[in-house]
Scaffold this active site. Structure first.
Site, PDB file in Angstrom:
ATOM      1  N   SER A 153       0.834  -1.201   0.000  1.00 49.96           N
ATOM      2  CA  SER A 153       0.000   0.000   0.000  1.00 49.96           C
ATOM      3  C   SER A 153       0.872   1.255   0.000  1.00 49.96           C
ATOM      4  O   SER A 153       1.673   1.448  -0.917  1.00 49.96           O
ATOM      5  CB  SER A 153      -0.966  -0.041   1.188  1.00 49.96           C
ATOM      6  OG  SER A 153      -1.966   0.934   1.061  1.00 49.96           O
ATOM      7  N   ASP A 251      -9.623  -4.004  -5.735  1.00 47.75           N
ATOM      8  CA  ASP A 251      -8.974  -2.869  -5.092  1.00 47.75           C
ATOM      9  C   ASP A 251      -9.202  -1.613  -5.925  1.00 47.75           C
ATOM     10  O   ASP A 251      -8.962  -1.626  -7.132  1.00 47.75           O
ATOM     11  CB  ASP A 251      -7.467  -3.159  -4.988  1.00 47.75           C
ATOM     12  CG  ASP A 251      -6.688  -2.089  -4.258  1.00 47.75           C
ATOM     13  OD1 ASP A 251      -7.273  -1.079  -3.827  1.00 47.75           O
ATOM     14  OD2 ASP A 251      -5.456  -2.280  -4.119  1.00 47.75           O
ATOM     15  N   HIS A 281      -7.971  -4.754  -1.434  1.00 47.82           N
ATOM     16  CA  HIS A 281      -6.799  -4.052  -0.918  1.00 47.82           C
ATOM     17  C   HIS A 281      -6.475  -4.552   0.495  1.00 47.82           C
ATOM     18  O   HIS A 281      -7.360  -4.806   1.294  1.00 47.82           O
ATOM     19  CB  HIS A 281      -7.084  -2.553  -0.871  1.00 47.82           C
ATOM     20  CG  HIS A 281      -5.883  -1.719  -0.556  1.00 47.82           C
ATOM     21  ND1 HIS A 281      -4.985  -1.328  -1.514  1.00 47.82           N
ATOM     22  CD2 HIS A 281      -5.438  -1.212   0.619  1.00 47.82           C
ATOM     23  CE1 HIS A 281      -4.030  -0.607  -0.954  1.00 47.82           C
ATOM     24  NE2 HIS A 281      -4.275  -0.526   0.347  1.00 47.82           N
TER      25      HIS A 281
END
Length: 306
Positions: A153, A251, A281
């Site tokens: 991320s 995501d 995600h």
């Protein structure tokens, strides 16, 4: 495919987000309560907390040694958390799995976070840590070959930015970059990527939450137009290290990661894009206990061994 049923079941039982402005201290405290006790964590030969002396100051680093050996390849890991969450503890299990599956010594970086630390403090810590690793290779028993960087991320954002900084500085020792569902474009206009609309709701991370969650970082001075903030905006991607970019089908950030991979390939970089079906995600942090998604560590091992 649809969202993996075991992920969907977990998401169904999550409490709604709190009303009002986000409180970073409170959210961090809640996140830390989910960390398992030490005796329940994946055992490794050695886990040690050290301090890296860098140009930006002292940076906490947790060193994971998978087994006793004379020398090791190194992997420097940057945790995710929208630049204000995450810690050495919340991502301890990710670092342990990376060490066990790859056989590399993993160095997890406790970089400074927004909003307390303004941009580019965290990024400087991340870059300083990989330079420190190379400079202290003898102490770390580095084998002088693999020096990889990895992150999930926002940690993936730092990976891409650090790779670019190193290239521009003529520091050519980074051999691989691994980006797990990275955030590479902090301009969150929903019309920029189809995945921002297609995966806007119902998959954990929601498109409407991107701006408020990243606001602490952006309000600290991080300009989305800056290629060190939004690495996809870098004009010339040639000469960067070989890349593995892992994306998740559901995501909102999926398309920017995959576009970045295609741009790396077009620039002559050895880049692999790997999309995980049924995932959202954060699956490396939250759902790698599901066998289909634990495979991401094996794929990372295979990429590093190419």
């Amino acid at each position: 495919m649809t969202l993996h049923p075991r992920i969907a079941e977990v998401l169904r039982h999550l409490p709604p987000p709190p009303d009002g402005p986000l409180d970073p201290v409170a959210i961090r405290a809640t996140e830390e309560t989910q960390v398992p006790p030490l005796e329940e964590r994946l055992p490794l030969a050695h886990v040690e907390d050290v301090t890296a002396q860098t140009p930006s100051g002292e940076v906490p680093v947790r060193v994971y040694t998978p087994l006793d050996a004379d020398e090791y390849g190194l992997l420097v890991y940057y945790h995710g958390g929208a630049f204000f969450l995450g810690s050495l503890e919340t991502h301890d299990h990710v670092a342990r799995s990376l060490a066990k599956e790859t056989g590399l010594k993993v160095l997890s970086v406790g970089y400074r976070r927004a909003p307390e630390a303004a941009f580019p403090a965290g990024l400087q810590d991340c870059y300083g840590a990989v330079r420190w690793a190379q400079e202290n290779g003898e102490t770390l028993k580095w084998d002088g070959t693999t020096l990889a960087i990895a992150g999930d991320s926002s940690g993936g954002t730092f990976v891409a930015a650090v790779a670019a900084m190193a290239h521009d500085d003529g520091f050519d020792r980074i051999t691989h970059q691994i980006l797990f569902y990275p955030s590479l474009d902090l301009d969150f206009d929903v019309d920029r990527y189809a995945s921002l609309r297609d995966n806007a709701e119902g998959y954990g991370l929601e498109t409407a939450g991107l701006k408020p969650f990243n606001a602490f970082y952006l309000d600290s001075g991080a300009d989305p137009a800056d290629a060190l903030v939004s690495p996809i905006k870098r004009d010339d991607l040639s000469g960067l290290p070989a890349a593995l970019i892992v994306t998740a089908e559901h995501d909102p950030l999926r398309d920017e990661g995959e576009l970045y991979g295609e741009r790396l390939k077009a620039a002559g970089v050895d880049a692999t894009v790997s999309r995980y079906a049924g995932a959202g995600h954060g699956f490396v942090q939250h759902f790698s206990w599901i066998p289909e998604y634990h495979r991401v560590f094996e794929e990372t091992r295979d990429f590093l061994g190419r």
